[in-house]
Design a protein around this motif. Structure first.
Motif, PDB file in Angstrom:
ATOM      1  N   SER A   1       0.825  -1.204   0.000  1.00 29.17           N
ATOM      2  CA  SER A   1       0.000   0.000   0.000  1.00 29.17           C
ATOM      3  C   SER A   1       0.861   1.256   0.000  1.00 29.17           C
ATOM      4  O   SER A   1       0.587   2.213  -0.739  1.00 29.17           O
ATOM      5  CB  SER A   1      -0.918  -0.011   1.225  1.00 29.17           C
ATOM      6  OG  SER A   1      -1.691   1.172   1.292  1.00 29.17           O
ATOM      7  N   ASP A   2       1.919   1.250   0.815  1.00 24.31           N
ATOM      8  CA  ASP A   2       2.802   2.412   0.883  1.00 24.31           C
ATOM      9  C   ASP A   2       3.511   2.641  -0.449  1.00 24.31           C
ATOM     10  O   ASP A   2       3.641   3.790  -0.905  1.00 24.31           O
ATOM     11  CB  ASP A   2       3.846   2.217   1.988  1.00 24.31           C
ATOM     12  CG  ASP A   2       3.236   2.260   3.382  1.00 24.31           C
ATOM     13  OD1 ASP A   2       2.100   2.753   3.515  1.00 24.31           O
ATOM     14  OD2 ASP A   2       3.893   1.785   4.328  1.00 24.31           O
TER      15      ASP A   2
ATOM     16  N   ASP B   1       1.120   4.100  -2.951  1.00 22.69           N
ATOM     17  CA  ASP B   1       0.846   5.516  -2.668  1.00 22.69           C
ATOM     18  C   ASP B   1       1.981   6.406  -3.139  1.00 22.69           C
ATOM     19  O   ASP B   1       1.757   7.514  -3.627  1.00 22.69           O
ATOM     20  CB  ASP B   1       0.615   5.720  -1.171  1.00 22.69           C
ATOM     21  CG  ASP B   1      -0.714   5.145  -0.689  1.00 22.69           C
ATOM     22  OD1 ASP B   1      -1.572   4.873  -1.543  1.00 22.69           O
ATOM     23  OD2 ASP B   1      -0.868   4.958   0.530  1.00 22.69           O
TER      24      ASP B   1
END
Length: 210
Positions: free
Chosen positions: A94-95, A98
């Motif tokens: 997810s990081d 992003d």
């Protein structure tokens, strides 16, 4: 930058599950034939060639066991390398998404029924990866990746020029080097300074020196 991550022995406890399945199905066959079996622990597997540690007779019998007879138990029902690993891995995915700086893919050498079994493994562990690449030869784990995180000694030894190898230490890859060597992918996931150091590494080839 494209980062490829091997499934076996990085996320999936392949060797541990192989030993368990071997003892469940093959050892009783050996005992019926009057053959003795010396118990094998994970740390005893010091060679990537499983025929050196397990009685199968030949590579065809091993491959039949792996990819036709027991792939769901070996590849599908294996545990993660450590408790809670997938929670950290999904957060890492997810990081990265992003930040929009890097692309992550999982890669694995799979044949026949081990492919759906691996999909089952990723499903049961709730892995959120959206890119998976299956290969038939170990060295093809590299593909077009800039960084490969793996414990596979064949892939590590076949590193292309200008690529970065991150070796996850195991009992069977002591004889091959990586540009970086870690004991767990969690070190790469949780240590942002280490991760930035690896991803900002420039490998200089002999030709570039002139």
């Amino acid at each position: 930058m494209k980062i490829a991550i091997s499934i076996n022995e990085v996320l999936r406890d392949y060797i541990g599950q192989f030993i368990y399945t071997y003892e469940k199905y093959i050892v009783p066959e050996l005992e019926k034939e009057g053959k003795k079996y010396s118990e094998v622990e994970i740390e005893d597997v010091t060679n990537f060639n499983l025929l050196d540690h397990f009685e199968f007779g030949d590579i065809n019998r091993l491959n039949t066991f792996l990819y036709k007879e027991a792939p769901l138990e070996i590849f599908g029902h294996a545990d993660l390398m450590s408790d809670g690993l997938m929670i950290h891995f999904n957060r890492f995915l997810s990081d990265i998404k992003d930040d929009e700086e890097h692309e992550i893919e999982l890669v694995s050498r799979e044949v026949d029924k081990s492919i759906p079994s691996t999909f089952f493994f990723l499903s049961k562990t709730a892995c959120l990866i959206d890119k998976i690449r299956f290969v038939k030869d170990n060295e093809d784990e590299w593909g077009d990746a800039d960084v490969l995180i793996t414990s596979n000694p064949i892939s590590l030894s076949k590193k292309p020029n200008s690529k970065i190898s991150v070796k996850i230490n195991s009992s069977y890859n002591h004889d091959v080097k990586g540009d970086y060597e870690l004991n767990s992918i969690l070190e790469f996931i949780n240590d942002e300074d280490l991760r930035n150091k690896i991803l900002n590494t420039k490998i200089t080839t002999y030709e570039e020196l002139w």
